[in-house]
Design a protein around this motif. Structure first.
Motif, PDB file in Angstrom:
ATOM      1  N   HIS A  29      18.458   8.717   1.749  1.00  0.00           N
ATOM      2  CA  HIS A  29      17.802   7.614   1.861  1.00  0.00           C
ATOM      3  C   HIS A  29      17.955   6.711   3.097  1.00  0.00           C
ATOM      4  O   HIS A  29      18.643   6.357   3.706  1.00  0.00           O
ATOM      5  CB  HIS A  29      18.403   5.938   0.601  1.00  0.00           C
ATOM      6  N   TRP A  82      17.126   3.476   3.366  1.00  0.00           N
ATOM      7  CA  TRP A  82      17.405   2.865   1.903  1.00  0.00           C
ATOM      8  C   TRP A  82      19.087   2.342   3.037  1.00  0.00           C
ATOM      9  O   TRP A  82      19.436   1.640   2.866  1.00  0.00           O
ATOM     10  CB  TRP A  82      16.998   2.636   1.058  1.00  0.00           C
ATOM     11  N   VAL A 140      -0.509   1.718  -7.382  1.00  0.00           N
ATOM     12  CA  VAL A 140       0.501   2.373  -8.441  1.00  0.00           C
ATOM     13  C   VAL A 140      -0.414   2.915  -9.556  1.00  0.00           C
ATOM     14  O   VAL A 140      -1.649   2.130 -10.270  1.00  0.00           O
ATOM     15  CB  VAL A 140       1.474   1.174  -8.840  1.00  0.00           C
ATOM     16  N   ILE A 191       8.924  -9.489  -2.414  1.00  0.00           N
ATOM     17  CA  ILE A 191       7.876  -9.151  -1.992  1.00  0.00           C
ATOM     18  C   ILE A 191       7.263  -8.468  -2.418  1.00  0.00           C
ATOM     19  O   ILE A 191       7.558  -8.027  -3.850  1.00  0.00           O
ATOM     20  CB  ILE A 191       8.513  -7.905  -1.162  1.00  0.00           C
ATOM     21  N   ASN A 192       5.431  -8.006  -2.797  1.00  0.00           N
ATOM     22  CA  ASN A 192       4.450  -7.044  -3.634  1.00  0.00           C
ATOM     23  C   ASN A 192       3.856  -6.446  -2.508  1.00  0.00           C
ATOM     24  O   ASN A 192       3.126  -7.227  -1.882  1.00  0.00           O
ATOM     25  CB  ASN A 192       3.979  -8.090  -5.093  1.00  0.00           C
ATOM     26  N   LEU A 206      -2.130   8.817   4.183  1.00  0.00           N
ATOM     27  CA  LEU A 206      -1.171   8.408   5.078  1.00  0.00           C
ATOM     28  C   LEU A 206       0.284   8.700   4.623  1.00  0.00           C
ATOM     29  O   LEU A 206       1.007   7.894   5.118  1.00  0.00           O
ATOM     30  CB  LEU A 206      -1.209   7.164   5.855  1.00  0.00           C
ATOM     31  N   LYS A 254       4.548   9.871   6.076  1.00  0.00           N
ATOM     32  CA  LYS A 254       4.901   9.335   7.020  1.00  0.00           C
ATOM     33  C   LYS A 254       5.524   8.307   7.250  1.00  0.00           C
ATOM     34  O   LYS A 254       5.833   8.000   8.772  1.00  0.00           O
ATOM     35  CB  LYS A 254       3.278   9.805   7.681  1.00  0.00           C
ATOM     36  N   LEU A 296       5.556   5.649   7.401  1.00  0.00           N
ATOM     37  CA  LEU A 296       4.654   4.385   7.288  1.00  0.00           C
ATOM     38  C   LEU A 296       5.579   2.944   6.560  1.00  0.00           C
ATOM     39  O   LEU A 296       5.445   1.823   7.450  1.00  0.00           O
ATOM     40  CB  LEU A 296       3.674   4.703   7.120  1.00  0.00           C
ATOM     41  N   ILE A 347       8.011  -6.669   8.005  1.00  0.00           N
ATOM     42  CA  ILE A 347       7.905  -8.138   6.940  1.00  0.00           C
ATOM     43  C   ILE A 347       9.395  -8.727   7.211  1.00  0.00           C
ATOM     44  O   ILE A 347       9.527  -9.815   7.381  1.00  0.00           O
ATOM     45  CB  ILE A 347       7.347  -7.425   6.024  1.00  0.00           C
ATOM     46  N   THR A 348      10.277  -7.866   7.581  1.00  0.00           N
ATOM     47  CA  THR A 348      11.435  -8.898   7.043  1.00  0.00           C
ATOM     48  C   THR A 348      12.017  -9.403   8.517  1.00  0.00           C
ATOM     49  O   THR A 348      12.002 -10.395   8.506  1.00  0.00           O
ATOM     50  CB  THR A 348      12.678  -7.586   6.966  1.00  0.00           C
ATOM     51  N   ASN A 393      12.430 -13.398   8.657  1.00  0.00           N
ATOM     52  CA  ASN A 393      13.820 -13.692   9.050  1.00  0.00           C
ATOM     53  C   ASN A 393      13.192 -14.947   9.933  1.00  0.00           C
ATOM     54  O   ASN A 393      13.652 -15.621  10.514  1.00  0.00           O
ATOM     55  CB  ASN A 393      14.581 -12.306   9.649  1.00  0.00           C
ATOM     56  N   GLN A 440      16.970 -13.595   2.297  1.00  0.00           N
ATOM     57  CA  GLN A 440      16.954 -12.524   0.918  1.00  0.00           C
ATOM     58  C   GLN A 440      15.969 -12.735   0.645  1.00  0.00           C
ATOM     59  O   GLN A 440      14.367 -13.123   0.640  1.00  0.00           O
ATOM     60  CB  GLN A 440      17.424 -13.397   0.257  1.00  0.00           C
ATOM     61  N   TYR A 482      12.121  -8.222  -5.025  1.00  0.00           N
ATOM     62  CA  TYR A 482      11.033  -7.299  -5.271  1.00  0.00           C
ATOM     63  C   TYR A 482      11.817  -6.448  -6.568  1.00  0.00           C
ATOM     64  O   TYR A 482      12.580  -6.021  -6.895  1.00  0.00           O
ATOM     65  CB  TYR A 482      10.480  -6.162  -3.849  1.00  0.00           C
TER      66      TYR A 482
END
Ligand code: MYA
Length: 539
Positions: A119, A122, A186, A250-251, A259, A262, A264, A272-273, A277, A283, A286
């Motif tokens: 990961h 992550w 999805v 987050i959604n 794409l 790759k 992205l 977005i973080t 912030n 915090q 999701y």
């Protein structure tokens, strides 16, 4: 959304009592430029282990394995126990696979199955890493930063692409998000169904009180301004066990099919973080079907069939060998109108009673949102469609959420409420049906929960059966094909009696930059019954 994992670990014994379950069962043609891409222990194998080994890599629990387990149970405990029922056995085996997913041993349908070091993104984020010891203390992973220490400039995008803050008040821009998601969002594992959030739904979901336009983040092709990726956040006040903090939900993370792979998505998540912030929030919560480091809980989707002929037609469900179509239609038939006395649609005058009931009821769960009156009004009322236009039975034009209250005829107090929302799915490549009309159970509450012994006496279970039973009747009248619910909140108490069947989809819940022990979802956790760890319903 979906599917099942591939490896069953026989060394993990899970207690069926601890699990919530019931037996049963184009890309468009615009030019998009290419973005630069930037163990099992060794021991003597039992017969069961051999059977398991032989079936590794298959999605279904095979009959051979079920028969073998039934034989062993009969040999050890005699033939007349519930544990000899094949459906029950199949379910327990399914649940064992889920436990493996939670423990990070296997991924859903292999898609999320990666060793920790793999990961790349992550592993760099403030989230518990797969296999980490659960920390006994709750708290942040990285401390907050003062605004000036947050990166001030946007993360760079590959050449030919640019950032775009979407204006969700502009119907043209909502339509762009709708178009991107309805073709690229999805899908289930078989690519038979794809979520189709309506433009009205997106407007409702993306604009709760206090929303920030900077948290509606898009990526466009510089040359033609085409929207090719999106991620969004909305503010929420979250309680996780004893801690309450502001967070971001987050959604709708989506990258155009052309794409994919790759890298992205990590850029969208980092940007977005950064935006979140900058507002002093560190915090987030999701959900995702894929297994990432590391779910705080995993819930299973359950489905209550309403429109049997259509569901059979589109292969969402099938007629079991022991049944005929006509009998199945009879079994799933709902009453013509709701049955609870005092039930009516929620109105503006109910906002404060509903807010009060909601706040008290949500204390039952280890994690839940805390809503202001404005948020309650938004979540339960603002999506009820255009009031001034003629409407169909139980459905207004543009309606995305249905909320009903029970008013005590004597005291005029609101004693209960329930809500559900509409999230259809495109039926991909079907000659006759284009859309699966699905309703999803949203929040509910009942003051029966506050009476002493309401659970021991089964009173709460009975009340919830009556409430959600009426939700099914209304959803059927409103022409929904299926009613879905997850194994969260108190849902496990009524799914079986209301004829919901277990689906093959799992939904993982995640917290960003917050550590807490696993929360009870499809399985019990830390002495908490299934479902009751999770009181957040994500749209
Ligand atoms: S969940 C819904 C997600 N959307 C879809 O499934 C729609 C269809 N799929 C797609 O559009 C793409 O496949 C997506 C990935 C965009 C999902 N959540 O760019 P890549 C990691 C988080 O090469 P792509 C929802 O909306 C993956 O493990 N990470 O991949 C909630 C790998 O990282 P690593 C994901 O397939 C979103 C990396 O991305 C997900 O082209 C919550 C690969 O990137 C996923 N669903 O694009 C986001 N899927 O190498 C997190 C893959 O490390 C929010 N990946 O394994 C975190 C909190 C942020 C705010 C914090 C504020 C304080």
């Amino acid at each position: 959304m979906s599917s099942s994992s591939q490896i069953i670990d026989t060394t993990q014994v899970s207690d069926p009592e601890d699990q919530c379950s019931t037996p049963e069962h184009e890309i468009d043609d615009a030019v998009v430029p290419e973005a630069s891409s930037s163990k099992p222990k060794k021991k003597k194998k039992s017969k069961a282990a051999k059977v398991l080994n032989a079936v590794r890599g298959k999605n279904e629990i095979p009959q051979e394995l079920v028969t073998h387990v039934v034989d062993r149970v009969v040999a050890e405990h005699g033939p007349n126990t519930a544990a000899t029922n094949e459906d029950n056995i199949r379910q327990v085996l399914e649940q064992m696979k889920i436990m493996d997913v939670i423990k990070g041993k296997s991924g859903i349908s292999g898609r999320g199955k990666k060793a920790m070091g793999e990961h790349k993104f992550w592993a760099t984020q403030p989230v518990p890493q797969l296999g980490d010891e659960a920390s006994p203390d709750d708290g942040f992973i990285e401390p907050d930063k003062p605004r000036e220490e947050v990166r001030q400039d946007a993360y760079p995008l590959p050449k030919d692409f640019e950032w775009s803050i979407l204006d969700i008040n502009d119907s043209k821009q909502i339509k762009e998000v709708y178009d991107l998601l309805s073709l690229n969002y999805v899908e289930d594992d078989e690519a038979a169904f794809r979520f189709q959030y309506s433009a009205e739904f997106l407007e409702w979901a993306l604009k709760p009180p206090g929303y920030l336009k900077e948290w509606h983040l898009g990526v466009r092709v510089s040359s033609n301004r085409k929207l090719v990726a999106f991620i969004s956040g909305v503010p929420v006040t979250l309680r996780v066990r004893g801690n309450v903090f502001r967070a971001c939900e987050i959604n709708y993370l989506c990258v155009h099919k052309k794409l994919r792979s790759k890298r992205l998505a990590p850029v969208l998540i980092k940007e977005i973080t950064r935006q979140v912030n900058l507002t002093g929030i560190f915090q987030a919560i999701y959900t995702a079907g894929v297994v990432l480091p590391t779910p705080v809980s995993t819930c299973r989707y359950f489905h209550r069939s309403l429109n049997i002929p259509k569901l059979v037609d589109v292969k969402f469900t099938y007629v079991p060998r022991s049944m005929t179509l006509a009998r199945m239609i009879r079994v799933y038939k709902t009453a013509a109108k709701p049955e609870l006395s005092g039930l009516r649609e929620m109105e503006e005058r109910d906002v404060s009673d509903v807010a009060d009931l909601f706040t008290r009821y949500m204390q039952r769960f280890s994690m839940g949102p805390i809503m202001t009156l404005d948020e309650v009004r938004h979540q339960f009322l603002s999506g009820r469609g255009r009031m001034d236009e003629p409407s169909e039975h139980y459905r207004r034009p543009g309606q995305v959420v249905w909320t009903y209250v029970v008013e005590d005829p004597k005291t005029r107090r609101i004693t209960d409420f329930f809500s559900f929302y509409s999230l259809p799915s495109t039926i991909i490549n079907h000659p006759k049906h284009g859309l699966l009309e699905a309703a999803y159970l949203f929040y509910y509450a009942s003051d029966v929960a506050f009476a002493e012994d309401s659970e021991a006496d089964n009173n709460l279970k009975k009340r919830l059966e009556a409430l959600v039973g009426d939700a099914l009747i209304i959803a059927n009248q409103a022409k929904f094909d299926v009613f879905n619910a997850l194994t969260l909140m108190d849902n496990c108490s009524f799914l079986e009696s209301l004829k919901f069947g277990a689906g093959d989809g799992l939904l993982n819940f995640y917290l960003y930059n917050w550590r807490t022990a696993p929360l009870a979802g499809v399985s019990a956790a830390g002495g908490v019954e299934p479902g009751k760890g999770v009181g957040v319903v994500m749209l």
